[in-house]
Design an enzyme around this catalytic site. Structure first.
Site, PDB file in Angstrom:
ATOM      1  N   ARG A 232       0.836  -1.201   0.000  1.00  0.00           N
ATOM      2  CA  ARG A 232       0.000   0.000   0.000  1.00  0.00           C
ATOM      3  C   ARG A 232       0.867   1.246   0.000  1.00  0.00           C
ATOM      4  O   ARG A 232       2.014   1.220   0.421  1.00  0.00           O
ATOM      5  CB  ARG A 232      -0.906   0.019   1.245  1.00  0.00           C
ATOM      6  CG  ARG A 232      -1.926  -1.091   1.281  1.00  0.00           C
ATOM      7  CD  ARG A 232      -3.081  -0.791   0.330  1.00  0.00           C
ATOM      8  NE  ARG A 232      -3.970  -1.930   0.232  1.00  0.00           N
ATOM      9  CZ  ARG A 232      -4.941  -2.191   1.112  1.00  0.00           C
ATOM     10  NH1 ARG A 232      -5.115  -1.386   2.144  1.00  0.00           N
ATOM     11  NH2 ARG A 232      -5.705  -3.242   0.936  1.00  0.00           N
ATOM     12  N   HIS A 233       0.276   2.351  -0.468  1.00  0.00           N
ATOM     13  CA  HIS A 233       0.977   3.632  -0.416  1.00  0.00           C
ATOM     14  C   HIS A 233       0.790   4.230   0.973  1.00  0.00           C
ATOM     15  O   HIS A 233      -0.300   4.187   1.534  1.00  0.00           O
ATOM     16  CB  HIS A 233       0.415   4.575  -1.480  1.00  0.00           C
ATOM     17  CG  HIS A 233       1.339   5.703  -1.824  1.00  0.00           C
ATOM     18  ND1 HIS A 233       1.624   6.735  -0.952  1.00  0.00           N
ATOM     19  CD2 HIS A 233       2.052   5.952  -2.948  1.00  0.00           C
ATOM     20  CE1 HIS A 233       2.460   7.582  -1.524  1.00  0.00           C
ATOM     21  NE2 HIS A 233       2.746   7.132  -2.736  1.00  0.00           N
TER      22      HIS A 233
END
Length: 388
Positions: A232-233
């Site tokens: 995930r960012h």
């Protein structure tokens, strides 16, 4: 379709002498070779670039070496011997560019410091690649890719909440190699204007530090460390893998317009656009766990292919996670004819064209040399009458 011509490449006629090993400097000089430069790679007599021994995956050869050394001439020299010193002096007297990434202080001990070389050869461009730079408390410290990733803070932002993780490729070396390559091109352009060469240094820490600027700015000015979020960012949501029925799909958003399109056309949840938990990107990051549960709840009734089709129709960026083998069979690369064969001592190897595409022109894509393959021919050329 016939391949474009590789004649009249931009660096035709340029002589690069490389006293190099491992990844960073060889990556820079391989790109110069792809552009038509003649790259003479100096290797240790009897041993060669130690990257030759990293693995035996490519027809018995090291994957790193095959990747980084096509189009070069290999010359074995004992650089500490009078004969080796005579040979390197003859090469540098005619060279346009000298690139080295020896251990800290080694080039100076061999009499190959940039100041001395540019004084003797005013048109010579000298590029020195090191781990931490030529001065400061870390100047003499050995540096390998993983260790520089640690020092630059990359591991602190890569991995899962439970454990940090190194990048899966030699990202510090690659960053330094790219800056060395562009530094050489810049120095060549400068020489065209001034008639004089120059010298410059590139360190792995500086190069990777540039790539770490966003986490640095986020941390120092935002007052909090980026969290390790796996795939995930850490500061954009939704951005990363989401579970569908039978597999994952990776989704990436960049702005509020795309967020509204995702809600309305993909998720069928226009109410989320006005939900105060998700009103802005910082809000969505704060409530990412709740948002992920909502997205995956919708996607649970669709296969990954169905999700991808809906995302594509809505103009939302997406991807499927591929292995290296699946990347090798990527339909986009095949459709654009991006693969070529390069020769190696053990036979031809399929490899990618360089990323910069110029219509009607193609990179040289020369062969990977055997250790010392060109020693006799090069010495005969630069030191007539001597062949060993």
């Amino acid at each position: 379709m016939s391949a474009p011509s590789s004649s009249a490449l931009p660096l035709d006629g340029l002589l690069v002498v490389a006293l190099e090993q491992a990844v960073a400097a060889p990556f820079a000089t391989r790109q110069l070779a792809d552009l038509g430069a003649r790259v003479i790679k100096i290797e240790r007599a009897g041993a060669g670039d130690f990257a030759r021994g990293y693995d035996t995956s490519v027809l018995g050869q090291a994957s790193y070496f095959v990747w980084l050394n096509r189009g070069k001439e290999s010359v074995e020299l004992d650089m500490k011997s009078p004969a080796g010193q005579e040979a390197i002096a003859a090469l540098l007297a005619r060279a346009d560019v000298f690139v080295q990434n020896l251990a800290p202080g080694a080039a100076a001990r061999l009499g190959l410091d940039a100041a001395g070389l540019t004084a003797r050869h005013p048109r010579l461009i000298c590029c020195s690649v090191s781990g931490y730079g030529p001065d400061g408390p870390y100047a003499a410290k050995k540096a390998y890719d993983l260790l520089v990733q640690c020092e630059a803070g990359l591991l602190s932002v890569t991995g899962t909440p439970e454990a940090p993780c190194k990048a899966g490729i030699s990202v510090a070396d690659i960053a330094a190699g790219m800056y060395a390559y562009t530094g050489v091109l810049t120095a060549l352009y400068e020489r065209e204007r001034t008639g004089r060469g120059s010298s410059f240094t590139v360190s792995l820490l500086d190069a990777l530090g540039e790539w770490m600027s966003q986490p640095y700015l986020y941390t120092v000015y935002g007052g909090r460390e980026p969290q390790r979020t796996g795939a995930r960012h850490a500061s954009i949501s939704p951005y990363g893998p989401y579970q569908a029925h039978g597999g994952e799909v990776f989704i990436g958003l960049q702005n509020e317009r795309e967020w509204a399109v995702l809600c309305e056309r993909v998720l069928g949840r226009p109410d989320l656009v006005t939900d105060e938990r998700f009103a802005t990107n910082p809000d969505r990051v704060k409530h990412d766990d709740e948002l992920t549960a909502i997205i995956e709840g919708v996607l649970a009734s669709m296969t990954p292919d169905e999700v991808m089709a809906r995302l594509d129709a809505a103009g939302i960026a997406s991807a499927r996670l591929r292995t290296p083998a699946e990347f090798a069979a990527h339909p986009q690369l095949a459709a654009r004819d991006r693969w070529r064969e390069a020769g190696t001592p053990a036979g031809p190897v399929r490899t990618l064209l360089p990323p910069v595409t110029v219509p009607g022109r193609e990179a040289a894509m020369g062969a990977v040399p055997a250790l010392g393959q060109h020693t006799e021919s090069v010495l005969a050329e630069f030191l007539p009458g001597r062949t060993s």
